[in-house]
Design a protein around this motif. Structure first.
Motif, PDB file in Angstrom:
ATOM      1  N   SER A 131      -8.032   6.680  -4.711  1.00 25.61           N
ATOM      2  CA  SER A 131      -7.987   5.390  -4.034  1.00 25.61           C
ATOM      3  C   SER A 131      -9.391   4.830  -3.836  1.00 25.61           C
ATOM      4  O   SER A 131      -9.625   3.623  -4.008  1.00 25.61           O
ATOM      5  CB  SER A 131      -7.277   5.527  -2.685  1.00 25.61           C
ATOM      6  N   ARG A 132     -10.338   5.704  -3.474  1.00 29.00           N
ATOM      7  CA  ARG A 132     -11.723   5.239  -3.311  1.00 29.00           C
ATOM      8  C   ARG A 132     -12.262   4.707  -4.641  1.00 29.00           C
ATOM      9  O   ARG A 132     -12.943   3.674  -4.668  1.00 29.00           O
ATOM     10  CB  ARG A 132     -12.601   6.382  -2.825  1.00 29.00           C
TER      11      ARG A 132
ATOM     12  N   GLN B 250     -12.682  -2.210  -8.027  1.00 25.92           N
ATOM     13  CA  GLN B 250     -12.328  -3.587  -7.676  1.00 25.92           C
ATOM     14  C   GLN B 250     -13.511  -4.312  -7.043  1.00 25.92           C
ATOM     15  O   GLN B 250     -13.778  -5.478  -7.361  1.00 25.92           O
ATOM     16  CB  GLN B 250     -11.137  -3.587  -6.720  1.00 25.92           C
ATOM     17  N   ALA B 251     -14.226  -3.609  -6.146  1.00 24.72           N
ATOM     18  CA  ALA B 251     -15.382  -4.217  -5.481  1.00 24.72           C
ATOM     19  C   ALA B 251     -16.488  -4.513  -6.492  1.00 24.72           C
ATOM     20  O   ALA B 251     -17.155  -5.556  -6.409  1.00 24.72           O
ATOM     21  CB  ALA B 251     -15.898  -3.308  -4.375  1.00 24.72           C
TER      22      ALA B 251
ATOM     23  N   ASN C  53     -18.198   3.834   1.098  1.00 29.56           N
ATOM     24  CA  ASN C  53     -17.480   4.994   0.577  1.00 29.56           C
ATOM     25  C   ASN C  53     -16.661   5.619   1.700  1.00 29.56           C
ATOM     26  O   ASN C  53     -16.713   6.828   1.943  1.00 29.56           O
ATOM     27  CB  ASN C  53     -18.461   6.011  -0.011  1.00 29.56           C
TER      28      ASN C  53
ATOM     29  N   ALA D  75     -19.219  -4.133   0.323  1.00 31.58           N
ATOM     30  CA  ALA D  75     -17.935  -3.500  -0.001  1.00 31.58           C
ATOM     31  C   ALA D  75     -18.092  -2.502  -1.134  1.00 31.58           C
ATOM     32  O   ALA D  75     -17.476  -1.432  -1.121  1.00 31.58           O
ATOM     33  CB  ALA D  75     -16.914  -4.564  -0.379  1.00 31.58           C
ATOM     34  N   GLU D  76     -18.930  -2.831  -2.114  1.00 34.03           N
ATOM     35  CA  GLU D  76     -19.142  -1.935  -3.246  1.00 34.03           C
ATOM     36  C   GLU D  76     -19.870  -0.662  -2.813  1.00 34.03           C
ATOM     37  O   GLU D  76     -19.618   0.424  -3.345  1.00 34.03           O
ATOM     38  CB  GLU D  76     -19.952  -2.650  -4.331  1.00 34.03           C
TER      39      GLU D  76
ATOM     40  N   GLU E 148       0.829  -1.207   0.000  1.00 39.51           N
ATOM     41  CA  GLU E 148       0.000   0.000   0.000  1.00 39.51           C
ATOM     42  C   GLU E 148       0.863   1.257   0.000  1.00 39.51           C
ATOM     43  O   GLU E 148       0.542   2.246  -0.658  1.00 39.51           O
ATOM     44  CB  GLU E 148      -0.923  -0.006   1.224  1.00 39.51           C
TER      45      GLU E 148
ATOM     46  N   SER F  66     -10.074   6.225   2.342  1.00 41.26           N
ATOM     47  CA  SER F  66      -9.090   5.168   2.135  1.00 41.26           C
ATOM     48  C   SER F  66      -7.771   5.462   2.833  1.00 41.26           C
ATOM     49  O   SER F  66      -6.916   4.593   2.930  1.00 41.26           O
ATOM     50  CB  SER F  66      -8.827   4.985   0.637  1.00 41.26           C
TER      51      SER F  66
ATOM     52  N   ARG G  34     -10.588   3.465  -7.098  1.00 44.69           N
ATOM     53  CA  ARG G  34      -9.915   2.195  -7.396  1.00 44.69           C
ATOM     54  C   ARG G  34     -10.552   1.060  -6.605  1.00 44.69           C
ATOM     55  O   ARG G  34     -10.840  -0.021  -7.148  1.00 44.69           O
ATOM     56  CB  ARG G  34      -8.438   2.319  -7.050  1.00 44.69           C
ATOM     57  N   LYS G  35     -10.783   1.276  -5.306  1.00 41.46           N
ATOM     58  CA  LYS G  35     -11.390   0.237  -4.477  1.00 41.46           C
ATOM     59  C   LYS G  35     -12.810  -0.070  -4.923  1.00 41.46           C
ATOM     60  O   LYS G  35     -13.243  -1.226  -4.910  1.00 41.46           O
ATOM     61  CB  LYS G  35     -11.368   0.663  -3.010  1.00 41.46           C
ATOM     62  N   HIS G  36     -13.543   0.973  -5.323  1.00 40.58           N
ATOM     63  CA  HIS G  36     -14.915   0.769  -5.767  1.00 40.58           C
ATOM     64  C   HIS G  36     -14.942  -0.045  -7.055  1.00 40.58           C
ATOM     65  O   HIS G  36     -15.786  -0.938  -7.230  1.00 40.58           O
ATOM     66  CB  HIS G  36     -15.612   2.112  -5.983  1.00 40.58           C
TER      67      HIS G  36
END
Length: 211
Positions: free
Chosen positions: A102-103, A109-110, A185, A181-182, A4, A188, A105-107
């Motif tokens: 980052s948010r 991926q989820a 918000n 997870a999706e 990370e 991050s 990107r995570k969203h």
């Protein structure tokens, strides 16, 4: 984690992020009065800021210093600009944009994980239904098990149903977690210390500020 830290360190220096930082609006109280505008204005560039994105990206790259700890996962950000207020505002914008990137990107991926599990869940449901139908049909066709062979076949069908039921239940639980997870918000990154205004004198003539 070290992974990370490496991701955020790379993101902090990425040209797309630095371009967004440069194009944000800033307001600084100077000896000549209050000056507002994109970052280009504080470095003597005039006209459309997008024409000077390459220069501003290079300037920010040269004036942003990072210090990271792979052990703790902490990253220290140092920004140097002609004005203390401007340095503080640039640091704040960098932090906000890093969090936004980052948010997103995570969203993404989820969402990809949820879509994959959703497709697998539909397949598993159909497989379970087929296995259940086969077990029921076998008992309809063989109401009395008069041979060990039929008993073994019945057992195999029931085990197949049980295994497919367990898989379907597991996928259903994973799907619920992926949906949660999706929908999240949450920030991050965690800000340990808010950006502080550096203590240094305002330049007298090094930068020509158009008013």
């Amino acid at each position: 984690s070290a992974q990370e830290v490496a991701f955020f360190s790379e993101l902090l220096r990425s040209p797309p992020l630095l371009r967004d930082v440069a194009n944000r609006q800033y307001t600084v109280n100077t000896k000549r009065g209050t000056v507002s505008g994109p970052l280009t204005r504080f470095y003597g560039f005039s006209g459309n800021p997008q024409l000077h994105e390459k220069e501003m990206t290079d300037i920010l790259t040269d004036n942003i210093t990072l210090s990271a700890s792979g052990r703790t996962g902490n990253i220290w950000l140092f920004v140097d600009t002609p004005f203390p207020d401007l340095s503080q505002q640039v640091a704040l914008n960098i932090i906000r944009l890093v969090d936004d990137y980052s948010r997103a990107r995570k969203h993404a991926q989820a969402s990809a994980e949820r879509e994959f599990i959703q497709g697998r869940l539909a397949e598993s449901k159909q497989e379970l239904s087929t296995a259940e139908d086969a077990a029921v049909q076998f008992r309809v066709d063989n109401r009395e098990f008069s041979s060990p062979t039929l008993s073994l076949q019945d057992g195999r069908l029931l085990r197949d149903v049980s295994m497919k039921q367990q898989l379907y239940t597991s996928l259903l639980q994973s799907y619920d977690r992926a949906r949660i997870a999706e929908a999240k918000n949450l920030p991050s990154i965690t800000i340990l210390e808010a950006p502080e205004k550096p203590i240094k004198p305002e330049p007298s003539s090094a930068i020509a500020l158009p008013l």
